[in-house]
Structure formats: structure tokens, C-alpha cells
Motif scaffolding. Sequence first.
Motif, mmCIF file in Angstrom:
data_model
loop_
_atom_site.group_PDB
_atom_site.id
_atom_site.type_symbol
_atom_site.label_atom_id
_atom_site.label_comp_id
_atom_site.label_asym_id
_atom_site.label_seq_id
_atom_site.Cartn_x
_atom_site.Cartn_y
_atom_site.Cartn_z
ATOM 1 N N SER A 1 4.456 35.312 -30.474
ATOM 2 C CA SER A 1 3.479 34.348 -30.958
ATOM 3 C C SER A 1 2.756 33.798 -29.738
ATOM 4 O O SER A 1 3.366 33.583 -28.685
ATOM 5 N N ALA A 2 1.457 33.586 -29.858
ATOM 6 C CA ALA A 2 0.671 33.123 -28.710
ATOM 7 C C ALA A 2 -0.219 31.964 -29.137
ATOM 8 O O ALA A 2 -0.721 31.941 -30.268
ATOM 9 N N VAL A 3 -0.398 31.025 -28.225
ATOM 10 C CA VAL A 3 -1.172 29.818 -28.514
ATOM 11 C C VAL A 3 -2.419 29.808 -27.637
ATOM 12 O O VAL A 3 -2.354 30.031 -26.430
ATOM 13 N N LEU A 4 -3.565 29.546 -28.260
ATOM 14 C CA LEU A 4 -4.849 29.472 -27.586
ATOM 15 C C LEU A 4 -5.429 28.084 -27.803
ATOM 16 O O LEU A 4 -5.569 27.669 -28.959
ATOM 17 N N PRO A 5 -5.797 27.329 -26.768
ATOM 18 C CA PRO A 5 -5.512 27.551 -25.348
ATOM 19 C C PRO A 5 -4.049 27.233 -25.043
ATOM 20 O O PRO A 5 -3.316 26.800 -25.947
ATOM 21 N N PRO A 6 -3.596 27.421 -23.777
ATOM 22 C CA PRO A 6 -2.191 27.154 -23.453
ATOM 23 C C PRO A 6 -1.816 25.713 -23.790
ATOM 24 O O PRO A 6 -2.628 24.798 -23.669
ATOM 25 N N PHE A 7 -0.575 25.538 -24.236
ATOM 26 C CA PHE A 7 -0.135 24.212 -24.685
ATOM 27 C C PHE A 7 0.826 23.541 -23.704
ATOM 28 O O PHE A 7 1.063 22.346 -23.775
ATOM 29 N N ASN A 8 1.401 24.331 -22.787
ATOM 30 C CA ASN A 8 2.473 23.769 -21.959
ATOM 31 C C ASN A 8 2.419 24.264 -20.519
ATOM 32 O O ASN A 8 3.392 24.183 -19.801
ATOM 33 N N LEU A 9 1.283 24.804 -20.100
ATOM 34 C CA LEU A 9 1.153 25.283 -18.726
ATOM 35 C C LEU A 9 0.460 24.220 -17.882
ATOM 36 O O LEU A 9 -0.520 23.619 -18.320
ATOM 37 N N SER A 10 0.953 24.025 -16.677
ATOM 38 C CA SER A 10 0.376 23.016 -15.794
ATOM 39 C C SER A 10 -0.996 23.469 -15.303
ATOM 40 O O SER A 10 -1.346 24.651 -15.347
ATOM 41 N N GLU A 11 -1.746 22.526 -14.786
ATOM 42 C CA GLU A 11 -3.054 22.838 -14.217
ATOM 43 C C GLU A 11 -2.906 23.797 -13.039
ATOM 44 O O GLU A 11 -3.745 24.686 -12.831
ATOM 45 N N ASN A 12 -1.826 23.640 -12.292
ATOM 46 C CA ASN A 12 -1.560 24.525 -11.156
ATOM 47 C C ASN A 12 -1.405 25.978 -11.620
ATOM 48 O O ASN A 12 -1.940 26.909 -11.011
ATOM 49 N N VAL A 13 -0.697 26.164 -12.730
ATOM 50 C CA VAL A 13 -0.467 27.507 -13.255
ATOM 51 C C VAL A 13 -1.765 28.121 -13.779
ATOM 52 O O VAL A 13 -2.093 29.276 -13.487
ATOM 53 N N THR A 14 -2.521 27.365 -14.575
ATOM 54 C CA THR A 14 -3.767 27.913 -15.128
ATOM 55 C C THR A 14 -4.774 28.211 -14.020
ATOM 56 O O THR A 14 -5.545 29.176 -14.121
ATOM 57 N N ARG A 15 -4.746 27.401 -12.955
ATOM 58 C CA ARG A 15 -5.643 27.679 -11.829
ATOM 59 C C ARG A 15 -5.288 29.010 -11.175
ATOM 60 O O ARG A 15 -6.174 29.810 -10.837
#
Length: 938
Positions: free
Chosen positions: A790-804
Motif C-alpha cells: 500500500s502506498a500513500v501520496l504524498p508521503p505521510f511520515n517522511l522527514s523533510e531531510n528524507v524527501t530532500r
Amino acid sequence: MPKDSSIKSVLIIGSGPIIIGQACEFDYSGSQAALSLKDEGIEVSIINSNPATIMTDKVIADHVYLRPLTCDSIETILQEQKIDAVLPTMGGQTALNLCKEAEERGIWNKYGVKVIGVDVAAIEKTENREEFRQLMVDIGIGVAKSKIANSFLEGKEAAQEIGFPLVIRPSYTLGGTGGGFVHKKEEFDAALSRGLQASPTHEVLVEQAVLGWKEYELELLRDNKDNVIIICSIENFDPMGIHTGDSITVAPAMTLSDRCYQEMRNQAIKMMRAIGNFAGGCNVQFSVNPADESIIAIEINPRVSRSSALASKATGYPIAKIAAKLAIGYNLDEIENQITKTTSAYFEPTLDYVIVKVPRWNFDKFKGANNELGLQMKSVGEVMAIGRTFIEALQKAAQSLEIGRAGLGADGRQNRNLEEIMKGLEHPTWNRLFLIKDAMNLGVPIESIRKVTLIDKWFLVQIQELVALEQELKRYSLNNIPKDFFLTLKQKGFSDIQISWLLGNVTEDDVYNRRKELGIKRVYKMVDTCAAEFQAQTPYYYSTFEHENESVASDKKKIIVLGSGPNRIGQGIEFDYSCVHGLIAAKESGFEAIMINCNPETVSTDFNMADKLYFEPVFWEHVREIIELEKPEGVIVQLGGQTALKMAEKLYENGIKIIGTSFKNMDIAEDRGHFSDLLKDLDIPYPKYGVAESAEEAIEVAHQVGYPVLVRPSYVLGGQGMSIVINDDDLEKAVVKLLGDLPGNRVLIDHFLDRAEEAESDSICDGEDVHIIGMMEHIEPAGIHSGDSSAVLPPFNLSENVTRQMEEYTTKLAKALNVRGLLNIQFAIKDEKVYVIEANPRASRTVPFIAKAYDVPYINIAAKIMLGVNTLKDFTIVRKLEGYAIKEPVFSFDKFPDVDKQLGPEMKSTGEAIRFIKNLEDPYFVKLYKEKSMYLSK
């Protein structure tokens, strides 16, 4: 009579996620129906929960509701909009059942909605096994001896009264779910319990088994004046005992006497008229005793069926499109023939060719499953081939299957174990067709094969002819094959690869060049519904070896889109969605759009979707000759999944332009070793890895990178062959099996990041700019295939550091691979550090989901960038998502009750659904998140 002027808006109910027994045939039917109604000025709304289909795209309907298929969703739509009528006959069993439930709850009556296309009473008569049986008795149609059971005790009594062998048929199910044959008394209790549980009404029909009888289907249309026409007769190659969805089928019927056919027609028309007042399509199934041609009725479906898509493509008669017009009041003689444009729809198509459908299975994804075929459907897709003869079409179908076969045998993959072969003939599974040929090669007489398989002798004689031709070919070398005999081989469907294998010491190209020297080349014939009696305005084409070529290449600039072939796990309807948008983009950009595909279930093979359709195998020999005829500006391989992508190397080697990302850059991404080297050069983190070509090398690499390790081959889809292992013994077994299944492949050994999270990005690159169209966070952890997560758009639990980090690596890779078009990247995240697992510079399974969630036509944009007519700067992209969209995979484990349902690196889901939530407190999301915690705790 003209159309019902009171109907100004129609709701079409879709079929939901793809599952075994209800696949993208209904996407095709629903799309056709919607476009047909829009042509009449009717406002069309669609409800469906499947984001992967073209049916849920704005190019198809005025209003698309991506919602669960429930009565609550229906009522919400009816509160928002004024709907005059509902059309439930295009969405398979799911749509019919939902329509019936809404009727019982009074929803249609409450909102003044008329049910069109079928009478709800007709649904009850055909789906309720006892009512259907009694109706047949009342109108004098033969049926098998049977008795209804609503309890275990009633079932036992019915079995005692009828005797074995028996068939158990649950009411209101699809694809034969819960049904099956019972040969022995000892097997009955378990089978009865399974059937009662599968039926939503806890009802089964216990019926006399007519094993070995022949099976036929007729596709019919009926209008409001009670006119009925037969669109197509279909004969099952396999006898009764194998579900029609798992049977090889042939159109028109090959072994049916004219007397029996006429009687079958009369009975089908009588049945259709007896079930109620409705206008539209209908599928009727019969069984015929080969001894005396006595006929019994098996079932009737007052809706568009799985076979309707096949019949439409086989004949050129668009059943769903015409059925939709009949549902709003038109009669057959008031509708024009969509192919000729000069005759009416009140005619029965004529075929001057033969159609063969062969199912596609994925038993390799369901290890431990009982792969014997029976009443419960197990195939995940199908191919359709067209030839001038049965045997030519059969060989072309074998080439279309994407299982590494070059035709029906003669390709180095024969089974020579007589004991295994005879067992496989007696207990049919996916490869019985090939085993029949193998048995003949070993000298097993036709009569012996017929007694074991109960397949009609006519079909077996046709296959036997191939064996005789192969023996004769071995008398020659390439340079002294007589031209007439060479032509005969090609007319019998032999591919150049088969001929080269039979001759030995010559290549496919050698054979191809030799037959060109002899003037033996493909010509293309029209599918025009009328055997060339009238001029066709929108025909499509199939190849054969004759003299007259009916496909005239225009002088326009052309683009060929390679389709995705048969549906299978890992490559589903998402890629057909992408191909359709590729065709639309090419046409909008001023090109003549040409489609090559062999899947009868899909919208891409609708005759009016491309400017020109070649209903041909996506197989190099066929693709090559179409390219030589049409001389396109280039070929799009990026939208057709692994099927089309595997053709890229051949195109590159032959100097044919690939539209979009180059072959060399796609190859870097596909080759696991080269891709990891690129990541190293770009200073992008990735799991430690090594490449092995033997079990010994694999163990050495594993010791270097450290257990646990992920074992995977290059150039595969859906995680095929992937596994996670923790010791040398398991690794050795995994590698030996991989190299056995995929000879010549290299195996990548990755250190597996245990308890890591997984995410992915999809992006578009025009060579300079990169636009990330979506970033998704998986609910399940790394180690479970992205198609099963299952995938969530946009991410729900990733830090800004990770998405960067994800954004940075996406941009780096898109530019390093010089991507023109689409790029999907899979990430693993552990301790705030992002690792790149893989990159796919092509359309992915997730792009349609993102496009629907954000309401942006991303495939159309990407295709125009691939074609070089636009850059990203030409588009203003506005996203509309409020909250989150969740992609949830759907499985068909009910077809394989004995299989291991544990998820892992190899994909097992057959489809997906989309769900929108406003916030993370939504109960639906909370439940999914708890399941993630369970996986992590394991």
C-alpha cells in the motif's frame, strides 16, 4: 424507435480492481459504452475504484468517481448529481451485484433512476441457479441434472440423488469462484463447504458433470423490438471441465455441424427472450455431447462478458458500444456499422479468417498452488491471434504469450519425458497445449492423446501436421529449401526462430534474409466485419503470407507504439492506460499513431483508438516487418512495460529510432550491475552489492556484502525470481533455480536493508528540467514488492531531510540517464539515510495512480516530451489533491487457497484500488498502518 429523450445523464458502474475472473475486458467495455453515450449527447458519470484503467480517465467520461463500489458511494453520487439512468451491464459481476443490492435497498426508486441495459429480474433469473434451471425446463431447453442446496445437508442429499462425478456451482460469483468438480465421494464434503462459503447467498447448484463434452459460446445482441443477432460463435479447444476463461478458444466454431449450430442459435435466442425485457449484449454457454450432438445449456449472462471483448476484437463488431445505444432505446437497424459506416448494425459479422485465444497464467507467482485447471478460473490474462487458418493463428498466439516460446514447439524447449507428458495431458495445466505437440514428437498416436485429453480429433490433426512439416524441413539446408515449401512453413505460422532452430547452425536473421531473397514476406489483411463485401472505413490488420497486401502505408509522419502484450502479474492494465495516452498524444502532435498489440481485453486494441492497429504479437519478427512497411519516425517502447522494453535492443541493433530515452541509458538502468556502478559514480547511496554468474560466485559475494541478501536477476518484471536469503544453503538453491529459469542472466546480490522503510518517486524529464510528478511512501516495509505494498501520496511520515534526499537523487539520476520522458525510482530509508534500490526509465505501475490522484494528464505530457514536440516549460501543472490518496493492492488468493500468502520481494497482487482520505486519523488509514506495524514486528 429513436433513443429515449428522457435520458440525459447516465451512471456507468465499473468492475473495480483487476482480479482473476474479472479483468480489463470490463475497462474496455465500460470505456466503449461511455464514449458511445457521449456521442449521443448524454452526460456520462462513472464510478470505479480502479486508478489503473483508461475507463477512469477524463478522456472517457464527463464525471469520474474514484470511490469504493458500494451502495453508500452510489447514493452520494446521486445526491450530488441528477442521474437519469444507470447502466450496470459493463462492469461484470461486481456491477450487476451492486445494481441488484441498490435495487433491493430502494436507492434507484428513491432518486428516480432507471436501470437500463438489463432488467433486474433478469439478473435474478440468470444468477440464481435454481431459477435458471427451472426457466430452461419451462422453455424446453436441455440442462444437466441438478439440484439446489442452501445448506450442507441439502447438498449431501443432492449428491446422493444425482451421483458422481458432480459439479458444484455457487450462485452470484465470478470466474468460477468456489466451484469445482467432485470425482469421488470422499472429496465432496470439503468442496461443498467451499462452494457454500463462496456464494454471497450461501447457495450452490449441485449438478451432473458432463466431463469431456464439447463447449461453445455465442455472443448475442437484442434490441427493444426483440430483434436478436448472433455476433460470434466461439468453440473451446478444451472440453467441458476447464473454465472458459482458462480454455483455449477458437472463432468461428470449427467442429460444429451446421444442424447443431442452427439448433444452438435457436436455443440461444429463445433463452435470451425468456429471461426478461432488456436490450443489450448477452453471452450464452452450451455443452454438446460429441456422440450425438445433443445440447444442454450451461449458463446465460445478460451483460457484457469476458468473451464480449474477444468477440468484438475477433469480428470488428463493437458489442459494448452498440449495447450502450440499445440500452438508451435505439434499435439495431437505426445504428450504423462502426467499421463500414455505410451499413447498419443489424447484421451478423462474417469472418474470413480464424481467431485463437490462449490464456496467460502466472503459476510461478503462486508457489505451492494446485496448478491443475478446472472449473475455477486461474489465468491472469490472454492473447488473441488472427490467421488465415487455425494452425497459423495458434502458432502466432504461442508467440504472443511472453513465455519465451517461438511458436508451438520447435524452439529447444520441448519436454522429452514421456511419463511427465502423459501425466500433463491427463491433468491439464498451463502448458498442456505444448505437451500435446511434445507427445506427437515422441510418436504418441493421435487417438491416444484424444482419449486422455478428450480434445476433438480435428484440432489434434491440425497440430500433427506441424510435426510432419518439421520432419520434412530437416531434409533441407537453408539454401536449398524449395520456395513453395518455405512459403507453406510460413503460412502454417512457423517463425524464423523456429525454422533456424530446426535447421541448426543458422540464425533468425539468416532465415529472414533468405526468405526475403525468395520474395516471401508478410502481407496484411483487414478485419472489416463483412469479409470485404463492403468498403471498410476504420479497419484493422493482421498478417499472413499471401499475395495481396491490404495495408497501404501513408506518406504521413508516423509513430509506432508497442503494446504491453498479455496481462500478467507485474505488468497489468496500467501499461495499456499508458499506451492509450501515447496514441492520443501522438495524434494530437500531428503524427499518424500506429498500435501493435495482441491483447483482446484492452482499450489500446479498440479499432478506433489508433489511426492504424496491427493486431499482431509483440514479437520481434512481426514488429520488424510492420516497421519495414510503415517506415515510422520512431517507435515508443517506454509505455508498454517490460514487453515493449525488451524489444529496445533489437530496434537499436537494427538502426530503428527509439522515441524518448535511448536504449543505452535504458540498458544501464535495467542491468543491475551497471546501474549500481552509476550510483557509485554519482555518489548516491545504495546497498552493498555484487554480480554473480554461478552459485559459487554468489556465495562469495554474499560473504562480502553480508547476510541477509536480496537475490534478483536483471531484465525482469514484477520482482520475478527475487528472494531474500539468510544463509549459503538458501542462496545456492535460489541462484541455481534463477539461472535454470533464466539462462544467460546475471544475478545481483544486494545486502538487504532489514527493517527499512520504502518509498518511490515518479518524474518526467525533458533532458534539461526534471519535474517530480509524485512521491509515495509505502505502508509496508522494504522487502515487500512495491506492487504489493500500500502506498500513500504524498508521503505521510517522511522527514523533510528524507524527501530532500529523494528529490536530489531523482534529479541526479534523470540527468545522468539523459531521460526523455518518465522515470520511476525505488528508495529504501533507514536511519534517515536514503538508498536507491532501482530506477526504471519508463512508464511505471504508479503513474496512472498519481495522474488520477492529482488530476493531471502526466502520460500525455510525458509522451509529448518523448516525441520532442514539447518541453516541461510548455506545461502549467496544477495539482488538485486535498489530503492523501492511498493505493491498495488487491489479491486473488481465493483462487489458490493452498498457496503461501506471505508477501515478499516477488509481486503477487493482480490489481489495485484507490482511496482518498482527508487526514491521517481516517479509520481506513489507521487500519493499514497497524498492518505495517505487524510486518515490522515480524
